[in-house]
Motif scaffolding. Structure first.
Motif, short mmCIF file in Angstrom:
data_model
loop_
_atom_site.label_atom_id
_atom_site.label_comp_id
_atom_site.label_asym_id
_atom_site.label_seq_id
_atom_site.Cartn_x
_atom_site.Cartn_y
_atom_site.Cartn_z
N ILE A 196 -4.15 -14.86 -52.16
CA ILE A 196 -3.64 -15.69 -51.06
C ILE A 196 -4.19 -15.15 -49.75
N ILE A 197 -4.98 -15.96 -49.07
CA ILE A 197 -5.54 -15.61 -47.75
C ILE A 197 -4.65 -16.22 -46.69
N GLY A 198 -4.48 -15.53 -45.55
CA GLY A 198 -3.68 -16.06 -44.45
C GLY A 198 -4.46 -16.13 -43.15
N VAL A 199 -4.36 -17.28 -42.46
CA VAL A 199 -4.98 -17.43 -41.14
C VAL A 199 -4.00 -18.12 -40.19
N ILE A 214 -7.23 -17.20 -59.23
CA ILE A 214 -6.91 -18.42 -58.47
C ILE A 214 -6.83 -18.04 -57.00
N GLN A 215 -7.33 -18.91 -56.11
CA GLN A 215 -7.32 -18.62 -54.68
C GLN A 215 -6.60 -19.73 -53.90
N LEU A 216 -5.65 -19.31 -53.06
CA LEU A 216 -4.88 -20.22 -52.22
C LEU A 216 -5.01 -19.81 -50.76
N LEU A 217 -4.74 -20.74 -49.84
CA LEU A 217 -4.78 -20.45 -48.41
C LEU A 217 -3.44 -20.76 -47.77
N SER A 255 -15.58 -24.40 -53.46
CA SER A 255 -15.74 -22.96 -53.28
C SER A 255 -14.82 -22.16 -54.19
N GLY A 256 -13.85 -22.84 -54.81
CA GLY A 256 -12.86 -22.15 -55.62
C GLY A 256 -11.47 -22.20 -55.01
N LEU A 257 -11.39 -22.41 -53.71
CA LEU A 257 -10.08 -22.54 -53.06
C LEU A 257 -9.39 -23.79 -53.59
N ILE A 277 -9.59 -30.32 -51.63
CA ILE A 277 -8.54 -29.31 -51.76
C ILE A 277 -7.23 -29.94 -51.29
N PRO A 278 -6.17 -29.95 -52.10
CA PRO A 278 -4.89 -30.49 -51.63
C PRO A 278 -4.38 -29.73 -50.40
N ILE A 279 -3.81 -30.48 -49.46
CA ILE A 279 -3.23 -29.89 -48.24
C ILE A 279 -1.76 -30.31 -48.18
N VAL A 280 -0.88 -29.35 -47.97
CA VAL A 280 0.54 -29.66 -47.86
C VAL A 280 1.09 -29.09 -46.55
#
Length: 252
Positions: free
Chosen positions: A102-105, A141-144, A163-165, A187-190
Motif C-alpha cells: 500500500i503506497i500513500g500520497v 498486490i499493490q494498492l494506492l 502497471s500492476g496497481l 484502475i478502480p477509484i473509490v
C-alpha cells in the motif's frame, strides 16, 4: 461478514470538525486505534491543524505517535529529502498469506501552506510511478491510498493502468462516490465522502493468480451511511464519552 479485510483511512480526520481546536484529532485517533485500523494516509488538513507552523507540526506528529498503526505519506518530505518522522512511503501487509503493498500520497495543496514551508511537496503521480517497481518486488498486490484528489487520481488511472496497481482509495474532495469509478482496463477509484457526508466505504476485490501474477478480475463497491440509525459500539461510546467529558459540563 468477510475475511481478508483491510481497514484504511485516506486522511483529513479532524480539521473543521466540532472538536478541532480541543483535541486536534486525538479523539478520532483513539477511535481508529480501537477499531484496529491497518493504515492511514496524511491528508492536507493534517498539515494545517494550527496557524503556527511549529504548533501545526506538533499536533500532526502527536497524532502520528498516537496511532497504533502505520502512517503513510510518500510525496511530502523534510527539506533534507528524508521522510517525515514516524511516516512511511508504503507498507507491506500480509493477508491470508498474500502480500499487499500500500503506497500513500497526499495533496499538492500542501505546497502552498505557510505551515509546510519547511517541507518538500512532490507530484503524487511521479512519486507513485517511482515507488511502484520497488513495491511490486516486495508484494503480490499493490494498492494506492491517495489524498491527492479525484482529478489526480483519474490522471494516475490513465498513466498507471497496466502497471500492476489495482485500486485507488481516494479522498480530499470529500465526494460521495456510490460506485467505484472504473473504465475497462483501468484502475478502480473509490471515495467515501467525509466531513459532512460520512460513510464507511467498502470495496470487494477478487484476484486470480495468472502465471505467477495476482490479477484483479472483479470488484464491487458500496457505501454504508454512518448516522443515528447505526448503534455505537459500547467500547467506542466509552472512548468518545471519556473525551467529551473534558469539554462538556455534566447535566444539573
Amino acid at each position: 461478514e468477510a475475511q481478508n479485510v483491510l481497514l484504511v483511512d485516506a486522511g483529513d480526520i479532524f480539521v473543521r470538525g466540532p472538536y478541532h481546536k480541543v483535541f486536534y484529532g486525538e479523539l478520532e485517533m483513539a477511535v481508529f486505534n480501537a477499531l484496529n485500523y491497518d493504515v492511514w494516509e496524511l491528508g492536507n488538513n493534517e498539515f494545517k491543524g494550527h496557524p503556527d507552523q511549529s504548533v501545526a507540526d506538533e499536533k500532526m506528529y502527536n497524532l502520528i505517535k498516537q496511532a497504533k498503526f502505520p502512517t503513510l505519506c510518500a510525496n511530502i518530505k523534510n527539506n533534507d529529502d528524508s521522510y517525515l518522522p514516524g511516516v512511511k512511503p508504503y507498507i507491506i501487509k500480509s493477508v491470508n498469506g498474500i502480500t499487499v503493498g500500500i503506497i500513500g500520497v497526499s495533496s499538492m495543496k500542501v505546497k502552498g501552506y505557510p505551515q509546510a514551508s519547511n517541507k518538500i511537496v512532490e507530484d503524487p503521480l511521479l512519486t507513485v510511478k517511482t515507488l511502484l517497481p520497488k513495491v511490486k518486488e516486495e508484494s503480490n498486490i499493490q494498492l494506492l491510498l491517495s489524498h491527492a484528489g479525484l482529478a489526480a487520481d483519474v490522471q494516475m488511472d490513465m498513466k498507471l493502468a497496466g502497471s500492476g496497481l489495482s485500486l485507488i482509495i481516494g479522498a480530499d474532495d470529500h465526494y460521495v462516490i456510490k460506485q467505484p469509478i472504473y473504465r475497462s482496463g483501468g484502475i478502480p477509484i473509490v471515495q467515501a465522502g467525509g466531513e459532512d457526508n460520512i460513510y464507511l466505504g467498502r470495496i470487494d476485490l477478487k484476484y486470480e493468480n495468472k502465471n505467477g501474477t495476482w490479477v484483479l478480475v472483479s470488484h464491487s463497491g458500496r457505501l454504508y451511511p454512518i448516522d443515528d440509525k447505526v448503534p455505537m459500539d459500547p467500547e467506542i461510546r466509552r472512548i468518545v464519552d471519556q473525551y467529551l467529558s473534558k469539554v462538556q459540563k455534566p447535566a444539573a
